[in-house]
Structure formats: C-alpha cells, structure tokens
Design an enzyme around this catalytic site. Sequence first.
Site, PDB file in Angstrom:
ATOM      1  N   ASN A  10       8.389  -0.076   4.539  1.00 38.36           N
ATOM      2  CA  ASN A  10       8.983  -0.098   3.091  1.00 38.36           C
ATOM      3  C   ASN A  10       8.938   1.414   2.801  1.00 38.36           C
ATOM      4  O   ASN A  10       8.091   2.021   2.536  1.00 38.36           O
ATOM      5  CB  ASN A  10       8.033  -0.771   2.225  1.00 38.36           C
ATOM      6  CG  ASN A  10       8.148  -0.894   0.821  1.00 38.36           C
ATOM      7  OD1 ASN A  10       9.397  -0.294   0.420  1.00 38.36           O
ATOM      8  ND2 ASN A  10       7.210  -0.919  -0.090  1.00 38.36           N
ATOM      9  N   TRP A  11      10.366   1.722   2.694  1.00 40.86           N
ATOM     10  CA  TRP A  11      10.851   3.187   2.451  1.00 40.86           C
ATOM     11  C   TRP A  11      10.928   3.475   0.906  1.00 40.86           C
ATOM     12  O   TRP A  11      10.950   4.579   0.319  1.00 40.86           O
ATOM     13  CB  TRP A  11      12.232   3.395   3.088  1.00 40.86           C
ATOM     14  CG  TRP A  11      12.034   3.406   4.515  1.00 40.86           C
ATOM     15  CD1 TRP A  11      11.085   3.247   5.411  1.00 40.86           C
ATOM     16  CD2 TRP A  11      13.320   3.782   5.324  1.00 40.86           C
ATOM     17  NE1 TRP A  11      11.294   3.314   6.527  1.00 40.86           N
ATOM     18  CE2 TRP A  11      12.925   3.803   6.634  1.00 40.86           C
ATOM     19  CE3 TRP A  11      14.619   4.051   5.231  1.00 40.86           C
ATOM     20  CZ2 TRP A  11      13.887   4.072   7.604  1.00 40.86           C
ATOM     21  CZ3 TRP A  11      15.455   4.651   6.388  1.00 40.86           C
ATOM     22  CH2 TRP A  11      14.891   4.221   7.602  1.00 40.86           C
ATOM     23  N   HIS A  94       6.193  -6.952  -4.374  1.00 42.78           N
ATOM     24  CA  HIS A  94       5.478  -5.697  -4.191  1.00 42.78           C
ATOM     25  C   HIS A  94       4.882  -5.546  -5.427  1.00 42.78           C
ATOM     26  O   HIS A  94       5.115  -5.631  -6.557  1.00 42.78           O
ATOM     27  CB  HIS A  94       6.447  -4.749  -3.626  1.00 42.78           C
ATOM     28  CG  HIS A  94       5.556  -3.793  -3.271  1.00 42.78           C
ATOM     29  ND1 HIS A  94       5.280  -2.615  -3.970  1.00 42.78           N
ATOM     30  CD2 HIS A  94       5.257  -3.287  -1.913  1.00 42.78           C
ATOM     31  CE1 HIS A  94       4.557  -1.639  -3.283  1.00 42.78           C
ATOM     32  NE2 HIS A  94       4.510  -1.998  -2.120  1.00 42.78           N
ATOM     33  N   GLU A  96       4.256  -2.575  -6.784  1.00 40.86           N
ATOM     34  CA  GLU A  96       4.889  -1.561  -7.897  1.00 40.86           C
ATOM     35  C   GLU A  96       5.818  -2.581  -8.774  1.00 40.86           C
ATOM     36  O   GLU A  96       6.120  -1.922  -9.671  1.00 40.86           O
ATOM     37  CB  GLU A  96       5.700  -0.541  -6.948  1.00 40.86           C
ATOM     38  CG  GLU A  96       4.853   0.242  -6.562  1.00 40.86           C
ATOM     39  CD  GLU A  96       5.084   0.941  -5.008  1.00 40.86           C
ATOM     40  OE1 GLU A  96       6.280   0.968  -4.316  1.00 40.86           O
ATOM     41  OE2 GLU A  96       3.900   1.368  -4.325  1.00 40.86           O
ATOM     42  N   GLU A 166      -1.918  -6.556   0.352  1.00 38.02           N
ATOM     43  CA  GLU A 166      -1.817  -5.323   0.003  1.00 38.02           C
ATOM     44  C   GLU A 166      -2.636  -4.803  -1.204  1.00 38.02           C
ATOM     45  O   GLU A 166      -2.345  -4.951  -2.538  1.00 38.02           O
ATOM     46  CB  GLU A 166      -0.468  -4.838  -0.390  1.00 38.02           C
ATOM     47  CG  GLU A 166       0.665  -4.922   0.896  1.00 38.02           C
ATOM     48  CD  GLU A 166       1.529  -3.833   0.513  1.00 38.02           C
ATOM     49  OE1 GLU A 166       1.968  -3.157   1.449  1.00 38.02           O
ATOM     50  OE2 GLU A 166       2.604  -3.902  -0.375  1.00 38.02           O
ATOM     51  N   GLY A 172      -0.519   3.837  -1.150  1.00 38.98           N
ATOM     52  CA  GLY A 172      -0.322   5.299  -1.297  1.00 38.98           C
ATOM     53  C   GLY A 172      -1.532   6.370  -1.852  1.00 38.98           C
ATOM     54  O   GLY A 172      -1.260   7.361  -2.392  1.00 38.98           O
ATOM     55  N   SER A 212      -2.132   2.240   2.700  1.00 39.23           N
ATOM     56  CA  SER A 212      -2.460   3.570   3.318  1.00 39.23           C
ATOM     57  C   SER A 212      -2.715   3.033   4.844  1.00 39.23           C
ATOM     58  O   SER A 212      -3.650   3.572   5.827  1.00 39.23           O
ATOM     59  CB  SER A 212      -3.722   3.945   2.830  1.00 39.23           C
ATOM     60  OG  SER A 212      -3.332   4.620   1.844  1.00 39.23           O
ATOM     61  N   GLY A 233       3.959   2.132   4.015  1.00 34.66           N
ATOM     62  CA  GLY A 233       4.830   2.858   2.921  1.00 34.66           C
ATOM     63  C   GLY A 233       4.942   4.114   3.530  1.00 34.66           C
ATOM     64  O   GLY A 233       5.940   4.481   4.365  1.00 34.66           O
ATOM     65  N   GLY A 234       4.235   4.943   3.269  1.00 35.00           N
ATOM     66  CA  GLY A 234       4.396   6.396   3.318  1.00 35.00           C
ATOM     67  C   GLY A 234       4.447   6.884   4.578  1.00 35.00           C
ATOM     68  O   GLY A 234       5.519   7.710   5.091  1.00 35.00           O
TER      69      GLY A 234
HETATM   70  P1  PGA Z   1       1.491   2.843   1.796  1.00 33.68           P
HETATM   71  O1  PGA Z   1       2.380   1.870   1.071  1.00 33.68           O
HETATM   72  O2  PGA Z   1       1.508   2.612   3.199  1.00 33.68           O
HETATM   73  O3  PGA Z   1       2.120   4.155   1.237  1.00 33.68           O
HETATM   74  O4  PGA Z   1       0.181   3.020   1.227  1.00 33.68           O
HETATM   75  C1  PGA Z   1       2.374   0.381   1.466  1.00 33.68           C
HETATM   76  C2  PGA Z   1       3.232  -0.280   0.526  1.00 33.68           C
HETATM   77  O5  PGA Z   1       3.391  -0.069  -0.648  1.00 33.68           O
HETATM   78  O6  PGA Z   1       3.787  -1.429   1.083  1.00 33.68           O
END
Ligand code: PGA
Length: 253
Positions: A10-11, A94, A96, A166, A172, A212, A233-234
């Site tokens: 997931n960019w 998600h 966010e 998640e 993150g 993470s 993510g990251g």
């Molecule tokens: P992260 O993000 O790997 O940077 O913790 C995961 C995500 O939000 O899908």
Amino acid sequence: MQRIPLVAGNWKMNTTVPEALDKARELVDGERPEGVEVAVLPPFTHLWPMREVLHGSGIALGAQDVFWEDSGAFTGEVSPASLSGWCDYVLVGHSERRHLLGETDEQVHDKLARALTHDLRAIVAVGETLDESEAGETLEVVHRQIDAAFTGIERAAMARCVVAYEPVWAIGTGRTATPELAQEVCHALRVRLGRLFDADVAAATRILYGGSVTAGNAAELFAQADIDGGLVGGVSLKPAEFLQVVAAAGGAA
Ligand code: PGA
C-alpha cells in the site's frame, strides 16, 4: 486448505507517477518466489500507467479505495465501474480512511458490496486503535468491523475477498504486533467468517497481517497458521526490501 499467500504493498499518498513507474519496474525485474501473489496499490492517478509496466508480470494492481456508487454527482470519488476489467484489487476500510476521514463500518460495507458487483477483488482492512487495544476491546472491535463489512455479501463473492488485520497502533509506528497476538486475532477473524458464512469460506479466505511489517519480522508473522501474507505500507516503497518480505511469504507457503 492451501491458501496462496498474498503480499500487498500500500503506497498510500506517496510517489510521483515517474517514481512509481521506476519502483514498479524494479518489482517486475526482481526475484519473486513461486506460489506467492504480489499486489501493489499506488495512488489512483498512477494506476493506469502502472498497468502497462506490470502487464504480463503476474504482479497484481490495486486501488487504495473505491466509492459505493457507480456514477453520479460525487465530486472527487472513483467508481468501481471505472476500475473494473483492468484493476485487480481495491482496498476498503483502511484505518487511515476510517480514522482520518471518518469512514464508517456501513460505508466500508457499501464500498465492498459495490466493488464485488464489478468483479473486483477486495482487501478489507480491520483493526483496533491503541485505546481500544488497551481497554481490552480488540476482538469486539474487529468482530464488529468484520460483521458490518461482510453481512449480506454473497458467499460466492467471498472467493474474491481478502481480510487484512491491521492494529491501528502498529501502522507506521515501527511497533509490530507480536506474531502470537497477530495470530490470535487472525484466528478469531477466521472463526468469525465461519460463523457468518461456513467452515469452507473460513478455511479458504486469506487473512493478512499489516502494521510495520519489515524484512526483519515478516517471516515470523507469515509463519503463523492463520496469517496468509501481509499488507505492507512503508516498506512497500522500498522495492528491494519489499521483495524480501515477498520472499518471506514464499518461505511460509
Ligand atoms: P505500515 O503500513 O507497513 O507502514 O505500518 C501498513 C498499512 O497501513 O497498510
């Protein structure tokens, strides 16, 4: 039941189009193990040109969100109809979007339901916040999110659904859930799917862990019985390390 592991990157709201195409080329040229599905989820504006780069590579393409209607006066939203036929996955729910943008369980359900009518595959993300975790409410929260998302979804469409657990406090933050905790929650989600549908759906549905995930912790997480890969993510923005995470899923396959 043998489930094919999936590692999805997931960019988020990162990269310009040229940067994204470079990263996609690195992934296409990189070593990937047999038997692991890989998907990348760039920003909407990058999807169409990335499709060209990924064509024939076996790497799936996904959108980070989708709207719950096919067309109409919904400024700025993206219809599942416009993604159908060339974009493989959509991510819905998600954290966010749930927490920064106030997306509700009901909206997540509506997005999922509409995407599935267009033959898209869906990754449905669920997870508890730090407060909810500390209050001991993790299972209550993720069960509520799973029930809301999947109630009313046709059993046959479940073959196109993936769940991603998640924990919000792990996204993150560099603070990964322990493999034991991640396994416990993913197992509980599988049991819940069994109750909503049946044992076959529970056994066949892929459940990913996200939060993470790194090249350093992926193998241990993916080795858990109910964890079928990761939503990354990251680290997904670093193609070389992302490919190590993919390799870890190969080891667990
Ligand atoms: P992260 O993000 O790997 O940077 O913790 C995961 C995500 O939000 O899908």
